[in-house]
Design a protein around this motif. Structure first.
Motif: not given
Ligand SMILES: *Cc1c(COP(=O)(O)O)cnc(C)c1O
Length: 216
Positions: A148-150, A206-208, A215-216
């Motif tokens: 999930g994404m907050g 965690v997805r970081i 930053s992108r």
């Molecule tokens: C881009 C992305 C992230 C990482 O985001 P950051 O804010 O750069 O850490 C994590 N999860 C998903 C699904 C994303 O698209």
């Protein structure tokens, strides 16, 4: 200590895994983390993951974390390590069909919508419950947990509530549908801005991106 080393130490204490989100970053940057030991990388576009997978070391574990169109599943099915963004039954069926062709069993997470923003993909928790038996019948996908994404916010209370909700959904699924499924154990939540709250709420993954790569 580098940001990477700091994160790795924290995550080791919390029993959570780091997925380095390398979308829009060049191979050189990915390789520099690879040489520090990182193997799990996340990408959200099919074209980009294909280009990177074909040129980077073969022991990288590629996580697909973005919206996945059914007609593109066939391009990633041979190598993808974990598809984190399964949010409908049709997509799951397509992954299953392609997995049969590739003679693989593909690990997936069920993406659940926990944020208020409409732009976010993911299952509504109630719709998911209705489809769960059909999902479980797909023999060539292995459902390993939830993602999930907050909401993108500075309000930690909002984020904490959303992650707590995801944890509850995970527990309910585990108790009622995956009690005997050992592999159902992952809660993928937490990004650069909210990973400390996610860890406090029981994240296993965690997805970081930006915290590691800028930053992108
Ligand atoms: C881009 C992305 C992230 C990482 O985001 P950051 O804010 O750069 O850490 C994590 N999860 C998903 C699904 C994303 O698209």
């Amino acid at each position: 200590m580098s940001k990477y080393q700091e994160l790795i130490e924290l995550l080791a204490q919390k029993n959570a895994k780091l997925i380095a989100v390398s979308k829009s970053k060049p191979n050189t940057v990915i390789l520099s983390l690879y040489h520090q030991g990182q193997r799990d990388f996340g990408e959200n576009r099919v074209q980009e993951i294909l280009e990177k997978q074909s040129t980077l070391p073969k022991d990288i574990k590629w996580h697909f974390i973005g919206h996945l169109q059914r007609n593109k599943v066939k391009y990633i099915v041979d190598f993808v390590h974990l598809i984190q963004s399964v949010d409908n039954l049709k997509l799951a069926k397509t992954i299953n069909k392609e997995a049969v062709k590739s003679n693989r069993k593909i690990d997936v997470l069920l993406q659940i919508k926990i944020a208020q923003e409409d732009s976010k993909y993911g299952y509504d928790a109630n719709d998911l419950i209705k489809q769960i038996e059909a999902l479980k019948e797909l023999s060539n996908i292995e459902i390993c947990g939830v993602m999930g994404m907050g909401t993108f916010t500075d309000d930690s209370k909002v984020t904490r509530n959303e992650f707590s909700k995801l944890k509850e959904i995970f527990k309910l699924l585990k108790d009622q549908h995956f009690n005997h499924t050992k592999s159902f154990k992952e809660i993928s939540m937490g990004m650069s801005g909210d990973y400390t709250i996610a860890l406090e709420q029981g994240s296993t993954m965690v997805r970081i991106g930006s915290l590691l790569f800028g930053s992108r």
